[in-house]
Scaffold this motif. Sequence first.
Motif, PDB file in Angstrom:
ATOM      1  N   LYS A   1       0.954  -1.196  -0.015  1.00  0.00           N
ATOM      2  CA  LYS A   1       0.050  -0.020  -0.036  1.00  0.00           C
ATOM      3  C   LYS A   1       0.938   1.223  -0.075  1.00  0.00           C
ATOM      4  O   LYS A   1       0.553   2.123  -0.778  1.00  0.00           O
ATOM      5  CB  LYS A   1      -1.057   0.023   1.134  1.00  0.00           C
TER       6      LYS A   1
ATOM      7  N   VAL B   1      -4.857   4.066  -3.063  1.00  0.00           N
ATOM      8  CA  VAL B   1      -4.872   2.746  -2.497  1.00  0.00           C
ATOM      9  C   VAL B   1      -5.997   2.638  -1.408  1.00  0.00           C
ATOM     10  O   VAL B   1      -6.144   3.188  -0.355  1.00  0.00           O
ATOM     11  CB  VAL B   1      -3.608   2.046  -2.128  1.00  0.00           C
TER      12      VAL B   1
ATOM     13  N   MET C   1      -7.426  -0.214   0.665  1.00  0.00           N
ATOM     14  CA  MET C   1      -7.017  -1.750   1.448  1.00  0.00           C
ATOM     15  C   MET C   1      -7.846  -2.306   2.151  1.00  0.00           C
ATOM     16  O   MET C   1      -8.689  -1.683   3.228  1.00  0.00           O
ATOM     17  CB  MET C   1      -5.746  -1.727   1.824  1.00  0.00           C
TER      18      MET C   1
END
Length: 229
Positions: free
Chosen positions: A20, A30, A32
Amino acid sequence: MSRIKVLYVEDELFLGKIVKETLEGRGFEVVMEIDGAMVMKAFKNDKPDICVLDIMLPHRNGFELAEDIRTVNNDIPIIFLTAKTQTEDVVKGFKTGGNDYMRKPFSMEELIVRIENALHVKKDNTIPITTDILSIGNYQFNLNRQVLIFGNEERKLSYRESELLKYLWQNHNNIIDRREMLYTIWGNDSFFNSRNLDVYITKLRGYLKADPALEILTIKGVGYRFVIA
């Protein structure tokens, strides 16, 4: 221009943090998730440009998630990350909607290249050909005659050699995906054609060795980079 948004699903927290942070450091946004049960909610809310999915996840595995994602969006690229190495796992990954499949452990540079390739970002860097003769370092390459010229020496190239050299020149100094090369030059990525690609790359390296400023680098697990210094 907005940043590319990646939905990244990984339950190994240490690995997930590294991936990440590295992707964010390279300009990606990103999102996640660590639990398969939460992925579809994130997918619908965050509207990513690409999905990078681990396969072994709690509650819903990567294959199941890919099938769920394909019911909502049939076009978004999906890359699987997994330690599973059996051929049947790779086949299942593609059958459930995956566009690419990377085995752990992997390099971050390889992952970034595969993300870019899946999104066709690199295609914008392809150099158009507007002349019959290309200058490649200290060489001249006559496209019509399929002849590589160095000083007073001429070497006649085969059709495949010519097409491969032209493609390398069009994408020089960029990482070129091996699979993309195979489909461009041969039309498929069969084992036979893959071995042919290795042979032709070796031949071209030999043909270009008189100019030390030219180098065809192998990028392990990804493809090649034709360096023109």
